[in-house]
Design an enzyme around this catalytic site. Structure first.
Site, PDB file in Angstrom:
ATOM      1  N   HIS A 104       0.858  -1.184   0.000  1.00 27.85           N
ATOM      2  CA  HIS A 104       0.000   0.000   0.000  1.00 27.85           C
ATOM      3  C   HIS A 104       0.901   1.243   0.000  1.00 27.85           C
ATOM      4  O   HIS A 104       1.862   1.303   0.773  1.00 27.85           O
ATOM      5  CB  HIS A 104      -0.897  -0.020   1.242  1.00 27.85           C
ATOM      6  CG  HIS A 104      -1.846   1.130   1.278  1.00 27.85           C
ATOM      7  ND1 HIS A 104      -2.960   1.193   0.467  1.00 27.85           N
ATOM      8  CD2 HIS A 104      -1.830   2.285   1.995  1.00 27.85           C
ATOM      9  CE1 HIS A 104      -3.593   2.330   0.695  1.00 27.85           C
ATOM     10  NE2 HIS A 104      -2.929   3.004   1.623  1.00 27.85           N
ATOM     11  N   SER A 131       3.903   0.557   2.593  1.00 33.92           N
ATOM     12  CA  SER A 131       3.825  -0.478   3.631  1.00 33.92           C
ATOM     13  C   SER A 131       3.453  -1.811   2.990  1.00 33.92           C
ATOM     14  O   SER A 131       2.570  -1.863   2.131  1.00 33.92           O
ATOM     15  CB  SER A 131       2.719  -0.145   4.645  1.00 33.92           C
ATOM     16  OG  SER A 131       2.832   1.175   5.134  1.00 33.92           O
ATOM     17  N   ASP A 140      -6.825  -2.348   4.238  1.00 37.47           N
ATOM     18  CA  ASP A 140      -5.488  -1.848   4.569  1.00 37.47           C
ATOM     19  C   ASP A 140      -5.227  -1.851   6.078  1.00 37.47           C
ATOM     20  O   ASP A 140      -4.473  -1.019   6.588  1.00 37.47           O
ATOM     21  CB  ASP A 140      -5.274  -0.428   3.992  1.00 37.47           C
ATOM     22  CG  ASP A 140      -5.450  -0.404   2.481  1.00 37.47           C
ATOM     23  OD1 ASP A 140      -5.092  -1.408   1.832  1.00 37.47           O
ATOM     24  OD2 ASP A 140      -5.949   0.602   1.952  1.00 37.47           O
TER      25      ASP A 140
END
Ligand code: GRF
Length: 299
Positions: A104, A131, A140
């Site tokens: 992400h 990340s 996420d």
């Protein structure tokens, strides 16, 4: 070697990085919900197994059942999302629990969802980044496995920042995926083999690493039923051995057989301090290596 399936929807630059820097895993399938995704063509041209199916006109559950079957048929054990733009259902995530990772483009938990770079700039952040995280039912929201920070420069807009973060993604994702799939023995093996003139043999039933015929590391998993997972390495002698064990008894212990020769066991169970483990193995190599190898520059 763990078999990884990569899911993408577009250009696939992260997939390319995962393929080109594969270590500890093999890419067994590249799959896409967009049959014309450029990344898919790249993978097919490299001879990788590919799977493409548009979800149009197929219900989500039926679509995911076909995808699931394609992944399992290819022997996939871990799924890496790389710009896959469809949300996976809770059901699918539950079936692959703990085995799906994603990259992400933000420093999670900041900026989940879309437009991450524009939001970081608008907030006046000094850094953006990316990340790699476990995929759970929460968007996420799964445990972060690794991150890279990228400075935001004064004139940055979302595109210039995205380009800089993307380069960081390509370095981060293969490294974190390798660490995620590799067992402690895989990791020791990969670092021991990277040292000059080493070989692996089984000694007393345990994987053991030698430099020029002299042992410098031995991985022990439940050796004689002791319940421990450790790597045994050399120290400079009894004093250093005693000092280490006294200073950090949760990390170091005195191994059977090798203990009297000044070796220590470094604990590998749970979440070991890998930089420390790597340093200990490399140092042990130095203690065992003949002068000609050390003179040649060592590690
Ligand atoms: C990357 O920015 C990634 O962080 C996000 O989607 C983008 C995919 O790019 N999840 P690519 O298809 O890997 O080039």
């Amino acid at each position: 070697m763990k078999k990884v399936g990569i899911l993408l929807s577009g250009r696939g630059s992260n997939m390319m990085a995962l393929v080109e820097q594969a270590r500890g895993y093999a890419v067994a399938l590249v799959a896409s919900d967009k049959p014309d995704a450029p990344g898919l063509a790249w993978a097919a041209a490299r001879g990788l197994p590919t799977f493409a199916l548009s979800p149009k006109g197929i219900g989500k559950a039926a679509y995911e059942a076909v995808l699931d079957a394609a992944l399992r048929d290819a022997g996939v054990e871990t799924i890496a999302l790389a710009g896959y733009m469809r949300l996976l259902s809770d059901d699918f995530v539950a079936r692959w629990r703990g085995k799906i990772v994603n990259i992400h483009p933000s420093l999670l938990p900041l900026y989940k969802g879309l437009d991450t770079h524009a939001r970081a700039i608008a907030a006046g952040d000094a850094h953006g980044g990316c990340s790699v995280h476990l995929v759970t039912e929460e968007l996420d929201g799964g445990r972060v496995l690794g991150q890279a920070r990228v400075p935001i420069a004064p004139g940055d807009d979302a595109d210039t920042l995205a380009a800089r973060v993307l380069a960081a993604e390509h370095a981060l994702y293969p490294r974190i995926l390798a660490e995620f799939v590799m067992t402690p023995l895989d990791r020791i093996r990969s670092l021991a083999r990277a040292l000059p003139d080493t070989e692996e043999r089984v000694s007393h039933g345990q994987p053991t690493f030698f430099v020029a015929g002299k042992q410098f590391a031995q991985v022990r998993d439940d050796h004689h039923g002791d319940g421990l997972l450790v790597v045994c390495v050399r120290t400079s002698g009894a004093d250093e051995q005693a000092m280490l064990i006294e200073a950090a008894p949760g990390t170091y212990s005195r191994p059977a057989y090798l203990g009297p020769s000044g070796w220590v066991s470094v604990n590998l169970a749970g979440a070991p301090d890998w930089p420390l483990v790597e340093d200990r193995v490399a140092r042990s190599w130095e203690l065992a290596a003949p002068a000609r190898l050390l003179e040649a520059g060592g590690r």
